[in-house]
Design a protein around this motif. Sequence first.
Motif, PDB file in Angstrom:
ATOM      1  N   ALA A   1       0.068   3.171   7.421  1.00 37.08           N
ATOM      2  CA  ALA A   1       1.084   2.695   6.469  1.00 37.08           C
ATOM      3  C   ALA A   1       0.880   3.302   5.084  1.00 37.08           C
ATOM      4  CB  ALA A   1       1.037   1.171   6.374  1.00 37.08           C
ATOM      5  N   LYS A   2      -0.355   3.441   4.677  1.00 37.27           N
ATOM      6  CA  LYS A   2      -0.636   3.883   3.301  1.00 37.27           C
ATOM      7  C   LYS A   2      -0.137   5.293   3.016  1.00 37.27           C
ATOM      8  CE  LYS A   2      -4.089   0.659   1.785  1.00 37.27           C
ATOM      9  NZ  LYS A   2      -5.461   0.451   1.308  1.00 37.27           N
ATOM     10  N   ARG A   3       0.101   6.058   4.059  1.00 31.25           N
ATOM     11  CA  ARG A   3       0.663   7.394   3.834  1.00 31.25           C
ATOM     12  C   ARG A   3       1.977   7.315   3.046  1.00 31.25           C
ATOM     13  NH1 ARG A   3       3.203  11.443   8.018  1.00 31.25           N
ATOM     14  NH2 ARG A   3       3.005  13.362   6.790  1.00 31.25           N
ATOM     15  N   TYR A   4       2.694   6.213   3.185  1.00 33.16           N
ATOM     16  CA  TYR A   4       4.007   6.082   2.531  1.00 33.16           C
ATOM     17  C   TYR A   4       3.968   5.181   1.293  1.00 33.16           C
ATOM     18  CZ  TYR A   4       6.944   8.617   5.943  1.00 33.16           C
ATOM     19  OH  TYR A   4       7.566   9.582   6.704  1.00 33.16           O
ATOM     20  N   THR A   5       2.788   4.989   0.726  1.00 28.25           N
ATOM     21  CA  THR A   5       2.664   4.088  -0.432  1.00 28.25           C
ATOM     22  C   THR A   5       3.628   4.474  -1.547  1.00 28.25           C
ATOM     23  OG1 THR A   5       0.356   3.653   0.076  1.00 28.25           O
ATOM     24  CG2 THR A   5       1.059   3.173  -2.172  1.00 28.25           C
ATOM     25  N   ALA A   6       3.675   5.757  -1.878  1.00 28.15           N
ATOM     26  CA  ALA A   6       4.590   6.177  -2.946  1.00 28.15           C
ATOM     27  C   ALA A   6       6.033   6.258  -2.432  1.00 28.15           C
ATOM     28  CB  ALA A   6       4.152   7.536  -3.493  1.00 28.15           C
ATOM     29  N   ASP A   7       6.183   6.588  -1.158  1.00 21.73           N
ATOM     30  CA  ASP A   7       7.520   6.839  -0.622  1.00 21.73           C
ATOM     31  C   ASP A   7       8.421   5.614  -0.601  1.00 21.73           C
ATOM     32  OD1 ASP A   7       7.376   9.767   0.653  1.00 21.73           O
ATOM     33  OD2 ASP A   7       5.460   8.782   0.881  1.00 21.73           O
ATOM     34  N   VAL A   8       7.839   4.419  -0.515  1.00 18.27           N
ATOM     35  CA  VAL A   8       8.676   3.219  -0.429  1.00 18.27           C
ATOM     36  C   VAL A   8       9.292   2.845  -1.781  1.00 18.27           C
ATOM     37  CG1 VAL A   8       7.404   2.286   1.537  1.00 18.27           C
ATOM     38  CG2 VAL A   8       6.768   1.569  -0.782  1.00 18.27           C
ATOM     39  N   GLY A   9       8.853   3.518  -2.857  1.00 17.31           N
ATOM     40  CA  GLY A   9       9.440   3.235  -4.175  1.00 17.31           C
ATOM     41  C   GLY A   9       9.205   1.786  -4.576  1.00 17.31           C
ATOM     42  N   PRO A  10      10.249   1.104  -5.081  1.00 17.56           N
ATOM     43  CA  PRO A  10      10.063  -0.254  -5.614  1.00 17.56           C
ATOM     44  C   PRO A  10       9.720  -1.295  -4.550  1.00 17.56           C
ATOM     45  CG  PRO A  10      12.403   0.334  -5.600  1.00 17.56           C
ATOM     46  CD  PRO A  10      11.641   1.582  -5.258  1.00 17.56           C
ATOM     47  N   TRP A  11       9.969  -0.976  -3.272  1.00 13.22           N
ATOM     48  CA  TRP A  11       9.659  -1.952  -2.207  1.00 13.22           C
ATOM     49  C   TRP A  11       8.158  -2.224  -2.079  1.00 13.22           C
ATOM     50  CZ3 TRP A  11      14.342   0.705  -0.811  1.00 13.22           C
ATOM     51  CH2 TRP A  11      15.418  -0.127  -0.458  1.00 13.22           C
ATOM     52  N   ARG A  12       7.344  -1.378  -2.676  1.00 11.07           N
ATOM     53  CA  ARG A  12       5.889  -1.567  -2.573  1.00 11.07           C
ATOM     54  C   ARG A  12       5.474  -3.010  -2.849  1.00 11.07           C
ATOM     55  NH1 ARG A  12       0.987   2.016  -5.238  1.00 11.07           N
ATOM     56  NH2 ARG A  12      -0.654   0.556  -4.644  1.00 11.07           N
ATOM     57  N   GLU A  13       6.147  -3.595  -3.826  1.00 10.45           N
ATOM     58  CA  GLU A  13       5.863  -4.977  -4.235  1.00 10.45           C
ATOM     59  C   GLU A  13       5.944  -5.980  -3.070  1.00 10.45           C
ATOM     60  OE1 GLU A  13       8.580  -7.996  -6.822  1.00 10.45           O
ATOM     61  OE2 GLU A  13       8.533  -5.929  -7.531  1.00 10.45           O
ATOM     62  N   TYR A  14       6.860  -5.729  -2.121  1.00 14.22           N
ATOM     63  CA  TYR A  14       7.051  -6.655  -0.993  1.00 14.22           C
ATOM     64  C   TYR A  14       6.134  -6.341   0.188  1.00 14.22           C
ATOM     65  CZ  TYR A  14      11.633  -8.204  -2.886  1.00 14.22           C
ATOM     66  OH  TYR A  14      12.653  -8.718  -3.646  1.00 14.22           O
ATOM     67  N   LEU A  15       5.407  -5.244   0.121  1.00 12.24           N
ATOM     68  CA  LEU A  15       4.695  -4.757   1.304  1.00 12.24           C
ATOM     69  C   LEU A  15       3.185  -4.881   1.104  1.00 12.24           C
ATOM     70  CD1 LEU A  15       7.073  -1.726   1.841  1.00 12.24           C
ATOM     71  CD2 LEU A  15       6.886  -3.698   3.366  1.00 12.24           C
TER      72      LEU A  15
END
Lengths: 174, 174
Positions: free
Chosen positions: A155-169
């Motif tokens: 999952a962490k591969r997409y840490t930057a890719d999720v943009g603002p959704w990071r907060e919910y994940l």
Amino acid sequence: MNFNLDEAIEVLERTPQALESLLTGLSNGWLQNNEGDGTWHAIEVIEHLIEAEKTNWLPRLEIILQEGERKPFPPFDRFAHLQETSVRSFEQKLLEFKTLRAQNLAKLRTLVEPEKHLELTGLHPAFGVVKMRELLSTWVVHDLTHTAQIVRVIAKRYTADVGPWREYLGILNK
Amino acid sequence: MNFNLDEAIEVLERTPQALESLLTGLSNGWLQNNEGDGTWHAIEVIEHLIEAEKTNWLPRLEIILQEGERKPFPPFDRFAHLQETSVRSFEQKLLEFKTLRAQNLAKLRTLVEPEKHLELTGLHPAFGVVKMRELLSTWVVHDLTHTAQIVRVIAKRYTADVGPWREYLGILNK
């Protein structure tokens, strides 16, 4: 206590297939992602699970049955697999884990009689006296710990890719 | 940015099978364990994934394609599945998730052309402007978050059973 040998085996026998379903055929970008220096990618976690099948669970179980508290468990080297230099493919490693697990569960069923052996004790080098049922419970939770680790590392591969959704994940912030 | 549509689909298409391998045939003691009041057991997590397939990912993707930033996404009710009253078996729910996912990935492949659509934007009710590739990355990480959650919830059933090993098993202390 919840421990029940048949239920523990239910989880233990599913782990190789669950990891195979999750990982087989994924691109190297997923399989070789890690969480930074000194952390493991998915393939290294599988190597660690192989090592534990060889040198941890069954050897300790047999020491409890044969020696009880007379002889401590040999320490388990949690980093031994990082010395691994063979060139087997990821699929070969998954197959090795699956094969070793099946063999070990067959041995477990032969060696351990729940009504006789679950309260037997052995000597852990750090913890002192431990019970057979604690060792077997730990085998189950160790599988699940490393399954969750693999899922998190991917999952962490997409840490930057999720943009603002990071907060919910939550998984990205562990 | 790492985002690549084919690689994202690799993960998305594996999730139902991975959860099936992990969960099918487990005793209810595993499937119905939760982390305390207000937390979800594995079956409730699957119901949430079904709800998201129906009302979150594809509907939002289609709003981005058709409306851009003109119309915000309808909010996604993360607790809608708890109103679920049908009496389908766990296996039927897993099958529903698998079927919906396959349909949604087929639609995704038809609707989204990576060279044209990944930078398109939509309006999230809380975050404001978001990109198609952020929505798709979030779909991937959302799968992995809930897979890790299921694994953790199952593991916690043996929190007391592992005895002193709890200290080594990070998953039990989350």
